[in-house]
Structures are given as structure tokens and as C-alpha cells.
Design a protein around this motif. Structure first.
Motif, PDB file in Angstrom:
ATOM      1  N   PRO A  78       0.797  -1.224   0.000  1.00  0.00           N
ATOM      2  CA  PRO A  78       0.000   0.000   0.000  1.00  0.00           C
ATOM      3  C   PRO A  78       0.841   1.291   0.000  1.00  0.00           C
ATOM      4  O   PRO A  78       0.441   2.271  -0.630  1.00  0.00           O
ATOM      5  N   ASP A  79       1.993   1.299   0.682  1.00  0.00           N
ATOM      6  CA  ASP A  79       2.801   2.519   0.691  1.00  0.00           C
ATOM      7  C   ASP A  79       3.239   2.873  -0.733  1.00  0.00           C
ATOM      8  O   ASP A  79       3.123   4.016  -1.169  1.00  0.00           O
ATOM      9  N   ALA A  80       3.722   1.876  -1.469  1.00  0.00           N
ATOM     10  CA  ALA A  80       4.174   2.113  -2.846  1.00  0.00           C
ATOM     11  C   ALA A  80       3.014   2.556  -3.735  1.00  0.00           C
ATOM     12  O   ALA A  80       3.134   3.510  -4.521  1.00  0.00           O
ATOM     13  N   VAL A 139       9.159   5.031  -7.020  1.00  0.00           N
ATOM     14  CA  VAL A 139       8.631   5.350  -5.705  1.00  0.00           C
ATOM     15  C   VAL A 139       8.834   4.183  -4.751  1.00  0.00           C
ATOM     16  O   VAL A 139       8.737   3.030  -5.139  1.00  0.00           O
ATOM     17  N   ASP A 140       9.154   4.515  -3.493  1.00  0.00           N
ATOM     18  CA  ASP A 140       9.309   3.541  -2.419  1.00  0.00           C
ATOM     19  C   ASP A 140      10.449   2.549  -2.662  1.00  0.00           C
ATOM     20  O   ASP A 140      10.513   1.494  -2.024  1.00  0.00           O
ATOM     21  N   HIS A 141      11.327   2.829  -3.589  1.00  0.00           N
ATOM     22  CA  HIS A 141      12.581   2.086  -3.772  1.00  0.00           C
ATOM     23  C   HIS A 141      13.480   3.003  -4.597  1.00  0.00           C
ATOM     24  O   HIS A 141      12.997   3.994  -5.164  1.00  0.00           O
ATOM     25  N   ASP A 160      11.963   8.151  -2.189  1.00  0.00           N
ATOM     26  CA  ASP A 160      12.068   6.925  -1.396  1.00  0.00           C
ATOM     27  C   ASP A 160      12.398   7.202   0.060  1.00  0.00           C
ATOM     28  O   ASP A 160      12.894   8.276   0.407  1.00  0.00           O
ATOM     29  N   HIS A 161      12.134   6.193   0.901  1.00  0.00           N
ATOM     30  CA  HIS A 161      12.530   6.295   2.309  1.00  0.00           C
ATOM     31  C   HIS A 161      13.408   5.120   2.727  1.00  0.00           C
ATOM     32  O   HIS A 161      13.604   4.890   3.913  1.00  0.00           O
ATOM     33  N   HIS A 162      13.903   4.368   1.741  1.00  0.00           N
ATOM     34  CA  HIS A 162      14.827   3.260   2.051  1.00  0.00           C
ATOM     35  C   HIS A 162      16.269   3.709   1.830  1.00  0.00           C
ATOM     36  O   HIS A 162      16.524   4.579   1.018  1.00  0.00           O
ATOM     37  N   PRO A 163      17.214   3.056   2.522  1.00  0.00           N
ATOM     38  CA  PRO A 163      18.616   3.342   2.221  1.00  0.00           C
ATOM     39  C   PRO A 163      18.998   2.788   0.841  1.00  0.00           C
ATOM     40  O   PRO A 163      18.244   1.994   0.274  1.00  0.00           O
ATOM     41  N   ALA A 180       7.279   6.276   6.291  1.00  0.00           N
ATOM     42  CA  ALA A 180       6.577   5.868   5.073  1.00  0.00           C
ATOM     43  C   ALA A 180       6.945   6.810   3.936  1.00  0.00           C
ATOM     44  O   ALA A 180       7.185   7.996   4.144  1.00  0.00           O
ATOM     45  N   CYS A 181       6.968   6.256   2.733  1.00  0.00           N
ATOM     46  CA  CYS A 181       7.225   7.088   1.562  1.00  0.00           C
ATOM     47  C   CYS A 181       5.999   7.967   1.270  1.00  0.00           C
ATOM     48  O   CYS A 181       6.108   9.074   0.762  1.00  0.00           O
ATOM     49  N   ALA A 182       4.812   7.453   1.641  1.00  0.00           N
ATOM     50  CA  ALA A 182       3.578   8.220   1.420  1.00  0.00           C
ATOM     51  C   ALA A 182       3.611   9.552   2.171  1.00  0.00           C
ATOM     52  O   ALA A 182       2.978  10.527   1.752  1.00  0.00           O
ATOM     53  N   CYS A 224       0.202   1.708   7.106  1.00  0.00           N
ATOM     54  CA  CYS A 224       0.683   0.383   6.795  1.00  0.00           C
ATOM     55  C   CYS A 224       2.183   0.237   7.079  1.00  0.00           C
ATOM     56  O   CYS A 224       2.628  -0.776   7.604  1.00  0.00           O
ATOM     57  N   ASP A 225       2.965   1.250   6.732  1.00  0.00           N
ATOM     58  CA  ASP A 225       4.415   1.170   6.921  1.00  0.00           C
ATOM     59  C   ASP A 225       4.837   1.484   8.350  1.00  0.00           C
ATOM     60  O   ASP A 225       6.007   1.331   8.686  1.00  0.00           O
ATOM     61  N   THR A 226       3.907   1.956   9.182  1.00  0.00           N
ATOM     62  CA  THR A 226       4.278   2.329  10.553  1.00  0.00           C
ATOM     63  C   THR A 226       3.471   1.532  11.574  1.00  0.00           C
ATOM     64  O   THR A 226       3.331   1.960  12.718  1.00  0.00           O
TER      65      THR A 226
HETATM   66 MN   LIG Z   1       7.501   2.117   2.166  1.00  0.00          MN
END
Ligand SMILES: [Mn+2]
Length: 395
Positions: A78-80, A139-141, A160-163, A180-182, A224-226
Motif C-alpha cells: 500500500p505505501d508504494a 517510488v518507495d525504492h 524513497d525512504h529506504h537506504p 513511510a514514503c507516502a 501500513c508502513d508504521t
Molecule cells: Mn515504504
């Protein structure tokens, strides 16, 4: 005279300076003042330009393209999906066409419900040539993966919010502290003056409206991501949720958050619970034959809620493969590594994951070979013993 950002004191200083340098005639002083004002005003504009918010920058980057492909990571969650619809909405504001694409599958019931309830048009791809545009927004990656030719792709923008060190040619916004990326995408919409509007007020709103399905999707992406704002959050998640609040459609949100569960998933959960083998604080459960492999991780999530249990592994067999899924909230158990250890012993098996969750697949023949049983007499009990050894670190 008052100019925004230029205090009157400054103007007086400029006049005084002009007088000091002998420009005492009123015309000359006037010209100097006007010149100074023009200079300061343009400086102010430049500073404002440099400091413009990320949402405005992305909006500009979007406006430079006629059509973009908003690409989610494989098997999008869902975040993506929320990020993708938020960015597609921002693109529509500058008349840029946006197609939302992904590799892999949308299988988990939560992800399927998100897609169905919000009626999303998502396009599945297997090859880089199927991308809707050369201008790809990740998005999200931050590194394209999961389809053929992914390594050749140079993204246009990355949000994105990932390393990781993937960047976009024109725009990169990576905030690894965010839950979350959202959240980032919600901020963009706020940056450019978007007004979240509830389902009943969409018609009479003016300006840049954020429709209820976008706000609802973004809020659910954040939740969802939190783990529903209970873990990995920053202040930004709460601010974004507050911003989106006005536009959230509670009915949609309820349908996304509480999708119907298939009978099989409930049954597999029930088998995982009743058939569990608990030793110390570890639980291992063999759920037997399954049709839906996605039921296995869901059963593992459920089993981990059991009081006194800190690490669980659930496995079940579909066709000739045994699917394993592990969860840990025990600092002694790195679940990904534990399952890797199990898989290392078995020909054709693969496994991996993070400290808290992992998964793997074992071909039935390989496992039978490892356990010394006849190939036809597959003994899943042997696998259970191997799993306990790996959880205990006795390998
Ligand atoms: Mn995410």
C-alpha cells in the motif's frame, strides 16, 4: 516604501551610503535607491527559488515531461501504491500523463484490497521495454529491480525512504528517517497548495484539490508502513496524517484496512495455531498442504502474537515446494540468517530475510534427501527439527 523581505532600515542605509559617496543630488540618490531595490528584489527571488520546497521541484520536473511512468517496487504494497497515485495526481496538475507500473504480483489480500477498493489502474511489466515512458519515477525504492533490463534503466526521478544509492537524473528525494514514503508524497501535495477534500465536497472545491481516494490511500500507506503509527514514525508521519485527515473517506479506509479474508487463510492460521510445536519461547508449525502460499506468512504473523512466543516459523507445502516463513521479536534470533542456515543444508533450497522476518523455499525432493528419507516419503517433521536447531543456534 515597503518591499517584502527588505526591511526599511536597509533602504535607509543605502540612501545614507549614497550620500556619503557624494551622491547628494536627489536624482542620483533616487537612482541608487532604485538600483539597490532592484538588486535586493532579484536576490530575494533567487533565494526563494533555491529554497523552494521539494514538492514544487518535483512538480517542475514533472512538467518537463509529456508522459511519465511511475514505477513501484516488485509486489507493491500500500505505501508504494499510495505514492504512485499521489505522484500521478501531481502530474495531472501539470498536464503530464502518468502510467503506474510494477513488476511481480499483487497477491497479498491487503494489497489486493487496496487496489480494488481504490479502483487503481496498475500495469504489470516483465521487461524494460514495456515501460510507458523513458521518464521513469521510482517510488518507495531507489534501484529498479524485478524485471528484465532493470539494470539498464536510469530513472528520471527517485522518491524513497529506504537506504541505498540509487538516484534520479533530474530529481532525487530520499529520506531514510521517514516511516513511510507516502508521508513524503503527502508533503509534496501540501507544498504545492493541494487541499484534501472529502468525498462529499469534491465538486464545489476550487484550486488544486486532492481527491478523497488519494488522501485515503496516502493515509493508509502511512499506517501500513508504521504499524498504524506505532513504530518507526517521525513527527512527519503525524503531520502528514493531520494534513490528509480532511480528505479521508472513512468508508473506503475501513474497506481497505479490513479486507475479507479467504477461508483458506483462516484455516491455515487455525492449523498453525493448533498444530504448533512450542519449545521454550520458539514455536514451529507445519500447516501441511496449502493452495495459497501467502497464507503462510500471515499464519506466522498470527502465531507470533501468542503470549510467551518470541520467534516462530510456519511452513506448508504447495505442489513440490515447501514454503517457509519466519518471524522474530527475539534479539537472539536473526530470522533471515536462521532460515538461510536451514536452506544451506538442503539441495535446491533458498532462504533469506531480515533480523525480524524471513522466508524460504525448499523443494520436497531436496528436503527428503537431506533428512535421509525416501524421496517419495517426504517428512516435514525432519524439517521442523532443522528449524529448531537453527533457531537455537545449534548448527
Ligand atoms: Mn515504504
Amino acid at each position: 516604501m515597503q518591499l517584502p523581505g527588505i526591511p526599511e532600515m536597509r533602504l535607509r542605509e543605502v540612501v545614507r551610503a549614497a550620500e556619503t559617496y557624494g551622491l547628494s543630488s536627489p536624482e542620483l540618490a533616487g537612482a541608487a535607491v532604485l538600483g539597490a531595490i532592484a538588486l535586493l528584489a532579484s536576490l530575494w527571488l533567487i533565494v526563494r527559488w533555491i529554497r523552494r520546497p521539494m514538492g514544487a521541484r518535483l512538480k517542475r520536473a514533472l512538467s518537463k515531461s509529456d508522459e511519465v511512468a511511475v514505477l513501484m517496487h516488485p509486489n507493491p504494497d500500500p505505501d508504494a501504491m499510495a505514492c504512485a497515485i499521489g505522484i500521478a495526481h501531481l502530474a495531472s496538475e501539470v498536464d503530464t500523463e502518468a502510467s503506474i507500473q510494477f513488476a511481480g504480483q499483487i497477491r497479498h489480500q491487503e494489497n489486493r484490497a487496496f487496489r480494488t477498493v481504490l479502483d487503481l489502474e496498475l500495469d504489470q511489466i516483465d521487461h524494460v521495454s514495456e515501460l510507458a515512458s523513458e521518464d521513469v519515477i521510482l517510488v518507495d525504492h531507489n534501484t529498479p529491480r524485478g524485471f528484465e533490463g532493470a539494470e539498464r534503466l536510469e530513472p528520471y526521478a527517485v522518491v524513497d525512504h529506504h537506504p541505498g544509492n540509487g538516484t534520479g537524473e533530474r530529481f532525487t528525494d530520499q529520506r531514510t528517517d521517514y516511516g513511510a514514503c507516502a508521508t513524503i508524497v503527502a508533503e509534496y501535495l501540501e507544498d504545492v497548495g493541494g487541499t484534501p477534500v472529502g468525498p462529499d465536497d469534491e465538486r464545489d472545491a476550487d484550486g488544486f484539490v486532492v481527491p478523497a481516494d488519494v488522501s485515503t490511500g496516502l493515509l493508509y500507506g502511512i499506517q501500513c508502513d508504521t504499524k498504524h503509527l506505532t513504530s518507526g514514525c517521525t513527527e512527519a508521519e503525524f503531520s502528514a496524517a493531520a494534513y490528509l485527515y480532511e480528505g479521508v473517506d472513512e468508508d473506503l479506509l475501513d474497506r481497505i484496512a479490513n479486507p475479507q479474508v479467504s477461508a483458506e487463510v483462516l484455516e491455515v492460521k487455525s492449523r498453525a495455531i493448533s498444530g504448533r510445536d512450542v519449545r521454550g519461547s520458539f514455536a514451529v508449525s507445519d500447516v501441511g498442504r496449502i493452495n495459497n502460499v501467502d497464507a503462510v506468512p500471515q499464519a506466522a504473523d498470527e502465531l507470533l502474537r501468542l503470549e510467551g512466543v518470541t520467534a516462530v516459523v510456519v511452513y506448508g507445502r504447495r505442489d513440490d515446494t515447501v514454503h517457509l516463513s519466519g518471524r522474530s521479536r527475539d534479539d537472539r534470533v536473526h530470522m533471515g540468517k536462521a532460515l538461510e542456515t536451514v536452506a544451506d543444508e538442503i539441495p535446491g533450497a533458498s532462504a533469506g530475510g531480515h533480523a525480524r522476518m524471513g522466508g524460504g523455499q525448499v523443494p520436497v525432493e531436496g528436503a527428503a534427501y537431506a533428512s535421509g528419507a525416501e524421496a517419495a516419503m517426504w517428512s516435514q517433521a525432519e524439517l521442523g527439527e532443522d528449524v529448531f536447531d537453527a533457531l537455537n543456534g545449534d548448527v
